[in-house]
Design a protein around this motif. Structure first.
Motif, PDB file in Angstrom:
ATOM      1  N   THR A 128      -3.630  -0.011  -1.554  1.00  0.00           N
ATOM      2  CA  THR A 128      -3.587   1.450  -1.506  1.00  0.00           C
ATOM      3  C   THR A 128      -5.004   2.006  -1.419  1.00  0.00           C
ATOM      4  O   THR A 128      -5.293   2.880  -0.590  1.00  0.00           O
ATOM      5  CB  THR A 128      -2.847   2.018  -2.728  1.00  0.00           C
TER       6      THR A 128
ATOM      7  N   ASP B  18      -6.549   1.325   2.101  1.00  0.00           N
ATOM      8  CA  ASP B  18      -5.982   2.183   3.143  1.00  0.00           C
ATOM      9  C   ASP B  18      -6.443   3.630   2.998  1.00  0.00           C
ATOM     10  O   ASP B  18      -6.747   4.294   3.991  1.00  0.00           O
ATOM     11  CB  ASP B  18      -4.447   2.117   3.126  1.00  0.00           C
ATOM     12  N   LEU B  19      -6.509   4.121   1.761  1.00  0.00           N
ATOM     13  CA  LEU B  19      -6.990   5.490   1.545  1.00  0.00           C
ATOM     14  C   LEU B  19      -8.447   5.633   1.966  1.00  0.00           C
ATOM     15  O   LEU B  19      -8.829   6.628   2.588  1.00  0.00           O
ATOM     16  CB  LEU B  19      -6.807   5.897   0.081  1.00  0.00           C
TER      17      LEU B  19
ATOM     18  N   SER C 280       0.844  -1.189   0.000  1.00  0.00           N
ATOM     19  CA  SER C 280       0.000   0.000   0.000  1.00  0.00           C
ATOM     20  C   SER C 280       0.880   1.239   0.000  1.00  0.00           C
ATOM     21  O   SER C 280       1.688   1.435   0.918  1.00  0.00           O
ATOM     22  CB  SER C 280      -0.892   0.019   1.246  1.00  0.00           C
TER      23      SER C 280
ATOM     24  N   LYS D 101      -8.760   5.922   5.591  1.00  0.00           N
ATOM     25  CA  LYS D 101      -8.291   7.220   6.085  1.00  0.00           C
ATOM     26  C   LYS D 101      -9.248   8.359   5.736  1.00  0.00           C
ATOM     27  O   LYS D 101      -8.957   9.519   6.011  1.00  0.00           O
ATOM     28  CB  LYS D 101      -6.900   7.521   5.525  1.00  0.00           C
TER      29      LYS D 101
ATOM     30  N   ALA E 153      -0.196   4.043   0.658  1.00  0.00           N
ATOM     31  CA  ALA E 153      -0.679   4.851   1.775  1.00  0.00           C
ATOM     32  C   ALA E 153       0.078   4.559   3.069  1.00  0.00           C
ATOM     33  O   ALA E 153      -0.014   5.330   4.021  1.00  0.00           O
ATOM     34  CB  ALA E 153      -2.171   4.623   1.981  1.00  0.00           C
TER      35      ALA E 153
ATOM     36  N   GLU F  89       0.978  10.588   1.977  1.00  0.00           N
ATOM     37  CA  GLU F  89      -0.112  11.541   2.220  1.00  0.00           C
ATOM     38  C   GLU F  89       0.350  12.983   2.010  1.00  0.00           C
ATOM     39  O   GLU F  89      -0.405  13.809   1.507  1.00  0.00           O
ATOM     40  CB  GLU F  89      -0.705  11.346   3.610  1.00  0.00           C
TER      41      GLU F  89
END
Length: 176
Positions: free
Chosen positions: A109, A112-113, A78, A116, A80, A86
């Motif tokens: 990725t 995880d994004l 990932s 978040k 991220a 970020e």
């Protein structure tokens, strides 16, 4: 789908030439990613390029005309999870992902994004995997998790909102 171009970042995931021979549809993928890169340049869309372990897998495919982008070199699947990722996204909250592989680096990725709080779109005709079924499973799982799945043209036209956009004719010429 919120496609505000001022809030968007195009992330090109691991388009490294050494990986290309193993990919089922790499020639098509490269063409779609190049279309996205060209359109993002015309529309001033922020761009981030990731490279997975370039010491072993080499650099990003030299045939891609990247333009102005932030590069992130990573070893995590990932992007991220990379400490600088970020920051490279800046304040942009809608992340568009393309590249490879769909079921590994693109998938992790995106997940995880999403976790978040980002709005995430995976561009289905601009991602690939070694095996087509891995791509299909990844897109299904991403969609079920709440990731938006769209085509390259959908993303591009969404960035413009209207045929009245000042760069409409220039971008349309890239698509035709």
């Amino acid at each position: 789908m919120n496609n505000n171009a001022q809030n968007a970042t195009l992330v090109v995931v691991d388009m490294q030439a050494k990986l290309a021979p193993a990919m089922s549809e790499y020639t098509h993928l490269r063409a779609q990613v190049q279309l996205l890169l060209s359109a993002s340049h015309c529309l001033d869309i922020h761009c981030v390029v990731t490279e997975q372990y370039p010491e072993g897998l080499g650099p990003t495919d030299a045939q891609l005309k990247i333009g102005n982008a932030n590069y992130i070199t990573k070893t995590t699947f990932s992007a991220a999870q990379h400490k600088d990722f970020e920051q490279a996204l800046g304040s942009h909250q809608h992340i568009y992902l393309c590249g490879m592989e769909s079921h590994v680096c693109v998938y992790f990725t995106a997940m995880d994004l999403l976790a978040k709080g980002y709005t995430v779109s995976v561009i289905a005709d601009a991602v690939c995997s070694r095996k087509q079924e891995n791509k299909q499973w990844a897109l299904l799982q991403l969609r079920q998790a709440g990731v938006q799945v769209c085509s390259a043209e959908t993303a591009i036209f969404g960035w413009m909102h209207s045929c009245e956009h000042p760069q409409f004719k220039e971008v349309l010429a890239l698509i035709k």
